[in-house]
Scaffold this motif. Structure first.
Motif, mmCIF file in Angstrom:
data_model
loop_
_atom_site.group_PDB
_atom_site.id
_atom_site.type_symbol
_atom_site.label_atom_id
_atom_site.label_comp_id
_atom_site.label_asym_id
_atom_site.label_seq_id
_atom_site.Cartn_x
_atom_site.Cartn_y
_atom_site.Cartn_z
ATOM 1 N N VAL A 157 0.855 -1.190 0.000
ATOM 2 C CA VAL A 157 0.000 0.000 0.000
ATOM 3 C C VAL A 157 0.887 1.235 0.000
ATOM 4 N N VAL A 158 0.536 2.189 -0.853
ATOM 5 C CA VAL A 158 1.260 3.459 -0.962
ATOM 6 C C VAL A 158 0.334 4.580 -0.501
ATOM 7 N N GLY A 159 0.839 5.426 0.384
ATOM 8 C CA GLY A 159 0.103 6.617 0.802
ATOM 9 C C GLY A 159 0.621 7.832 0.052
ATOM 10 N N VAL A 160 -0.284 8.631 -0.499
ATOM 11 C CA VAL A 160 0.095 9.795 -1.312
ATOM 12 C C VAL A 160 -0.559 11.047 -0.742
ATOM 13 N N ILE A 161 0.247 12.060 -0.470
ATOM 14 C CA ILE A 161 -0.246 13.373 -0.050
ATOM 15 C C ILE A 161 0.162 14.367 -1.130
ATOM 16 N N SER A 162 -0.825 14.988 -1.761
ATOM 17 C CA SER A 162 -0.536 15.805 -2.950
ATOM 18 C C SER A 162 -0.900 17.270 -2.721
ATOM 19 N N PRO A 163 -0.319 18.183 -3.520
ATOM 20 C CA PRO A 163 -0.516 19.623 -3.336
ATOM 21 C C PRO A 163 -1.601 20.181 -4.246
ATOM 22 N N TRP A 164 -1.796 21.509 -4.143
ATOM 23 C CA TRP A 164 -2.866 22.168 -4.890
ATOM 24 C C TRP A 164 -2.398 22.809 -6.185
ATOM 25 N N ASN A 165 -1.090 22.926 -6.425
ATOM 26 C CA ASN A 165 -0.666 23.754 -7.558
ATOM 27 C C ASN A 165 -0.790 23.061 -8.915
ATOM 28 N N VAL A 237 5.102 2.729 1.785
ATOM 29 C CA VAL A 237 5.746 3.863 1.126
ATOM 30 C C VAL A 237 4.815 5.057 1.250
ATOM 31 N N LEU A 238 5.402 6.225 1.541
ATOM 32 C CA LEU A 238 4.647 7.458 1.666
ATOM 33 C C LEU A 238 5.301 8.499 0.773
ATOM 34 N N THR A 239 4.513 9.140 -0.106
ATOM 35 C CA THR A 239 5.049 10.216 -0.933
ATOM 36 C C THR A 239 4.318 11.508 -0.620
ATOM 37 N N PHE A 240 5.086 12.588 -0.629
ATOM 38 C CA PHE A 240 4.530 13.915 -0.363
ATOM 39 C C PHE A 240 5.149 14.914 -1.319
ATOM 40 N N THR A 241 4.317 15.785 -1.872
ATOM 41 C CA THR A 241 4.785 16.906 -2.678
ATOM 42 C C THR A 241 4.264 18.179 -2.040
ATOM 43 N N GLY A 242 5.183 19.090 -1.706
ATOM 44 C CA GLY A 242 4.774 20.324 -1.060
ATOM 45 C C GLY A 242 5.967 21.075 -0.511
ATOM 46 N N SER A 243 5.737 21.851 0.532
ATOM 47 C CA SER A 243 6.788 22.710 1.074
ATOM 48 C C SER A 243 7.794 21.913 1.898
ATOM 49 N N THR A 244 8.996 22.463 2.018
ATOM 50 C CA THR A 244 10.043 21.802 2.791
ATOM 51 C C THR A 244 9.694 21.703 4.275
ATOM 52 N N PRO A 245 9.161 22.741 4.939
ATOM 53 C CA PRO A 245 8.798 22.588 6.351
ATOM 54 C C PRO A 245 7.769 21.485 6.592
ATOM 55 N N VAL A 246 6.756 21.411 5.738
ATOM 56 C CA VAL A 246 5.750 20.353 5.904
ATOM 57 C C VAL A 246 6.366 18.989 5.611
ATOM 58 N N GLY A 247 7.233 18.918 4.607
ATOM 59 C CA GLY A 247 7.913 17.662 4.303
ATOM 60 C C GLY A 247 8.746 17.168 5.465
ATOM 61 N N ARG A 248 9.458 18.081 6.144
ATOM 62 C CA ARG A 248 10.227 17.705 7.330
ATOM 63 C C ARG A 248 9.302 17.133 8.409
ATOM 64 N N ARG A 262 9.255 3.736 3.675
ATOM 65 C CA ARG A 262 10.059 4.504 2.737
ATOM 66 C C ARG A 262 9.359 5.835 2.476
ATOM 67 N N ILE A 263 10.120 6.919 2.443
ATOM 68 C CA ILE A 263 9.548 8.255 2.274
ATOM 69 C C ILE A 263 10.079 8.876 0.981
ATOM 70 N N GLY A 264 9.169 9.353 0.142
ATOM 71 C CA GLY A 264 9.541 10.115 -1.048
ATOM 72 C C GLY A 264 9.051 11.549 -0.891
ATOM 73 N N LEU A 265 9.950 12.516 -0.925
ATOM 74 C CA LEU A 265 9.593 13.906 -0.694
ATOM 75 C C LEU A 265 10.025 14.769 -1.875
ATOM 76 N N GLU A 266 9.064 15.466 -2.479
ATOM 77 C CA GLU A 266 9.372 16.442 -3.527
ATOM 78 C C GLU A 266 8.973 17.789 -2.954
#
Length: 491
Positions: A157-165, A237-248, A262-266
């Motif tokens: 299972v992969v968890g995805v947190i995505s942005p608005w832009n 696995v968790l992926t996030f795209t967004g700001s650096t403070p929120v990614g931290r 496993r964490i993927g951060l953009e």
């Protein structure tokens, strides 16, 4: 392989029913006893009213994904690929409907919405190749009768947190390959773009025949379900795209999970576009214009600093000022509008503070205009110092800083003097010189004689330093969303 469905002979009925969550193949209201109005950032029109998810909704979504994963992972590659071919046909048939949602919900101009639709379509086609790309190995072992095999299988299972832009694309950039490789997904889109960031994607995959539970969408406040999403034990696995403070923060909370993941951060960027002394001035100006003002500068790869050699500096500033002053801004639905509304009031306040900071710092204001609602006209400031707070911040708005460099060496030093390292560009007529310069830029991506904004579904995407961890797209994302299992045989 099953052929794509031909939707070209009819116009499908538009999607409806965006009222809450999509869990285990069912459209349902969230249980958080809280609703949110999804509004058009340009005119504030209400697009949908959504009942927000609770932690119990989140648990049900991850349970559904965990249950559905096993059968989905065992589905033959051709059947998984066929889902994406059908999704492409749906994207084609519903192109105007999708463009309309992107324009109305995310403030995309029609230009940007078309680019995003194309990126999603390309991502679907690339995903269709991935079921056959998860290949293992047979490896010689220095022992008679011994064989070593490495099997590649989905993580689960992969968890995805995505942005608005770039909501539809930046959600699907993780969702499509994860599904194609046999994983199930739980997606949490931004509350600013719940439809284009998640629910619209669920409608597309549902129509394409994706089995229930393989993709689940939870729309909810980060204050309620954000940390629970990140520390949940189900996603491997968790992926996030967004700001650096929120990614931290997400990485820290994910580390509290009972199972390591496993964490993927953009994350954020401060992309430099460097104009060397032998650059084609007209091309450099055009690239810096699009690279800064496309989607109001609300792109992680946007040109955040324009660094120009002193020998071309005055001519560049003059030409860029003329070009920026002519940029059309306002109604995002008009075909030639380049700068539309910012996504929300918080973004407007942040960009207004950046403009005020540049003025207080005494930088030369070459282009400006009054903010009307959420529309910020293009602003250009020259003679900016690279060590100023104005230049060190990711502006995320239609504001362009121009910085003078006395030499190629100083231009490189200025480009690298940032905590970020996502995208970058350099302009020169000498390809060898450009390549040598590009290889010394501390970034995950550098483009020679082109804009800083590029994301191809088959080419690596990712950053260095505080711009993130991991890589997206192509064979790189295959590695992120699969795991290797070593099995030996002694004969």
């Amino acid at each position: 392989m099953q052929q794509p469905v031909d939707h070209s002979v009819f116009v499908p009925r538009q999607y409806e029913g965006f009222t809450g969550q999509y869990i285990a193949g069912r459209w349902q209201a969230g249980m958080a006893n809280h609703t949110v109005l999804d509004r058009n950032p340009f005119d504030d029109a209400v697009l949908a009213e959504l009942a927000q998810a609770s932690v119990s909704d989140l648990d049900r979504a991850f349970d559904a994904a965990k249950s559905a994963h096993v059968e989905w992972a065992a589905t033959p590659p051709s059947e998984r690929a066929a889902v994406f071919f059908r999704a492409v046909a749906i994207l084609d048939a519903r192109k105007e409907e999708i463009l309309s949602w992107l324009i109305r919900e995310s403030g995309s101009t029609r230009i940007k919405a078309g680019i995003e639709w194309g990126a999603v379509r390309g991502g679907m086609l690339e995903a269709a190749t991935m079921p056959a790309a998860a290949q293992g190995h047979i490896i010689p072992v220095d022992k008679p009768g011994k064989e070593a095999r490495v099997y590649k299988k989905p993580v689960g299972v992969v968890g995805v947190i995505s942005p608005w832009n770039f909501p539809l694309h930046l959600s699907n950039r993780s969702v499509a390959p994860a599904l194609a490789l046999g994983n199930a997904v739980v997606l949490k889109p931004s509350n600013d773009t719940p439809v284009t960031g998640g629910l619209l994607l669920a409608k597309i995959y549902e129509e394409a025949g994706l089995p229930p539970g393989v993709l689940n969408i939870v729309v909810g406040s980060s204050d309620i379900i954000g940390d629970a999403f990140s520390r949940h034990p189900v996603p491997r696995v968790l992926t996030f795209t967004g700001s650096t403070p929120v990614g931290r923060h997400i990485a820290r909370v994910a580390g509290e999970s009972s199972l390591l993941k496993r964490i993927g951060l953009e994350l954020g960027g401060n992309a430099p576009l460097v104009v060397l002394d032998d650059a084609d001035l007209e091309k450099a100006v055009g690239a810096a214009l699009i690279g800064r003002f496309l989607h109001q500068g609300q792109i992680c790869m946007s040109t955040n600093r324009i660094i120009v050699d002193a020998s071309l500096y005055d001519r560049f500033v003059e030409a860029y000022t003329v070009a920026a002053a002519a940029v059309k801004f306002g109604d995002p639905n008009e075909p030639d509008t380049l700068v539309g509304p910012l996504c929300n009031d918080g973004q407007v306040r942040n960009v207004a503070k950046c403009i005020a900071l540049a003025r207080q710092s005494g930088f030369r204001e070459c282009v400006s205009g009054a903010i009307e609602g959420r529309v910020v006209p293009p602003h250009v400031f020259a003679d900016v110092r690279n060590d100023s707070q104005f230049a060190r911040n990711e502006i995320f708005g239609p504001v362009a800083p121009i910085i003078r460099a006395t030499s190629e060496a100083e231009a490189l030093a200025l480009a690298n003097d940032t905590e970020f390292g996502l995208s970058s560009a350099v302009f020169t007529r000498d390809e060898a010189r450009g390549l040598a310069f590009a290889r010394r830029i501390e970034a995950g991506m550098t483009h020679i004689n082109d804009i800083t904004i590029h994301d191809y579904p088959h080419v690596m995407f990712g950053g260095e330093k505080n711009s993130g961890l991991g890589r997206f797209n192509g064979k790189w994302i295959v590695e992120e969303f699969t795991t290797d299992h070593f099995i030996s045989i002694q004969r």
